[in-house]
Design an enzyme around this catalytic site. Structure first.
Site: not given
Ligand code: PMP
Length: 406
Positions: A124, A201, A204, A227, A365
């Site tokens: 991401h 990270d 997910q 999430k 993203c």
């Molecule tokens: N890493 C991953 C794999 C994600 O799916 C996301 C959110 N789509 C993020 C990081 C970023 O998370 P946040 O916007 O809650 O900071």
């Protein structure tokens, strides 16, 4: 889970009764954010009704109650991740802030010109850009682990990327686009052979699979509350004590200090050193409530239910002419990215929306990943514990209907 249990779970989520354009809402955008159960919403209201006060600073009763609640939440998060110590849990705004914190503070303490950071092709943006910014600041290089056609990381290539210049490896536990569950235990073990720390990270993974940072031996593990059925604005950085102690603060301000003089300031101990300013103490107790909710149902049972939905929906989608599923890893979480013929993902998403179905479209993203696949983006359906087989059926029928319109 039985039909009855799922119905009971659905009853916990008031929003699932909403209508969209007069149709029953089918919410399949859970990888972007999950809906909130009543107990979490009520926990926030209750905290505001009964014990709202700024934490850590007050001698008065309310402040002490709020402080204890916040620290209790920290202990619950530590248990949830199986962290050795609660002071290794730092509350942040979310995954993004947690990664930025490490990229800055670890970078200041340990990184120099010529060093390298390793990420994977499926990250991401929030696990790419903070490292790029660090590389620009310090004159370092970002190296990228490639993947195979199924969307599984190439561990042989990964091995060759690790060398005496590598300062840190940062990888997703689960890809938000492909659903791939990465073998982070192996990734960490290989890095540790070279004494390289690893940040995982967990944005997910935490909603779907039980995580044990001690067993994984992760150096840093990050996730977002929103999430995993908690509110927005609260997230977590787990970091091993020895790293966090050696890293300078990320932000300066109240609460992160021991003493402040104009000549010199000394910093507070962990975890407060990394929590400048008034923290989201309402968010932390709501996060605790969400984690307890998930634990009451049990992550293995949640995973089993979501896997059944993943297998069933994938099988049924493949009945559709021209269906292409992006991400077919052996180990997969309940995320389905797809394209039908040359129908643009945005068109598919817009028309599904008109049928009451919430999916995500675009690059999610993860632009470098989408570019590497040579596609314009995907349509992504992502499942949570409250989704049902009936919803899958309606979703598949809707995709069929939209596909036949082009
Ligand atoms: N890493 C991953 C794999 C994600 O799916 C996301 C959110 N789509 C993020 C990081 C970023 O998370 P946040 O916007 O809650 O900071």
């Amino acid at each position: 889970m039985t039909q009855n249990e799922i119905q009971n779970i659905r009853d916990d989520f008031p929003i699932l009764k909403e209508k969209v354009y007069g149709k029953d809402l089918i919410y399949l955008d859970n990888a972007a954010t999950t809906q909130k159960p009543r107990c979490v919403i009520e926990k926030m209201t209750d905290a505001y009704y009964r014990y709202n006060a700024n934490i850590h600073r007050g001698v008065h009763y309310l402040s002490q109650v709020a402080t204890e609640a916040n620290e209790h939440a920290r202990a619950t998060v530590a248990d949830f991740l199986h962290a050795a110590n609660r002071h290794e849990i730092i509350f942040t705004r979310g995954t993004t802030e947690a990664i930025n914190l490490v990229a800055f503070s670890f970078g200041e303490a340990f990184c120099h010109a010529g060093d390298e950071i390793v990420v994977s092709v499926m990250e991401h943006h929030s696990n790419i850009v903070p490292w790029q910014m660090l590389c620009e600041r310090k004159g370092m290089t970002l190296r990228v682990i490639p993947m195979n056609e199924a969307g599984e990381l190439d561990l042989d290539a990964y091995r060759t990327l690790l060398n005496e210049h590598t300062r840190l490896v940062a990888v997703a536990h689960v890809s938000n686009v492909l659903g791939t569950v990465n073998p982070v235990g192996d990734i960490i073990a290989l890095a540790h052979e070279h004494d390289i720390p690893v940040l995982v990270d967990g944005a997910q993974s935490t909603p779907h699979l039980a995580v044990d940072v001690t067993e994984l031996d992760a150096d840093f593990y990050v996730f977002s509350g929103h999430k995993i059925y908690a509110p927005t604005g609260i997230g977590v950085l787990y970091g091993k004590e020895r790293w966090l102690n050696a890293m300078p603060p990320y932000q300066g301000g109240g609460e992160m200090i021991a003493t402040v003089r104009f000549e010199k300031t000394t910093y507070n101990e962990l975890p407060f050193k990394f929590e400048a300013g008034t923290p989201d103490y309402i968010g932390s107790v709501a996060l605790e409530e969400a984690l307890n909710y998930v634990q009451r149902i049990g992550l293995p049972r949640i995973a089993e239910h979501e896997h059944a939905l993943l297998d069933y929906t994938t099988r049924r989608l493949l009945e559709i002419d021209g269906m292409r599923i992006i991400g077919t890893a052996h180990e997969k979480s309940a995320v389905i990215s797809f394209l039908v013929r040359d129908i643009h993902p945005y068109d598919m998403g817009m028309l599904l929306d008109k049928l009451g179905i919430a999916v995500r479209t675009g690059h999610h993203c993860a632009q470098p990943l989408i570019d590497s696949l040579g596609i314009p983006g995907t349509v992504r359906a992502s499942f949570a514990l409250y989704n049902t087989t009936e919803e899958s059926d309606r979703f598949v029928e809707a995709v069929k209907r939209v596909s036949s319109m082009f």
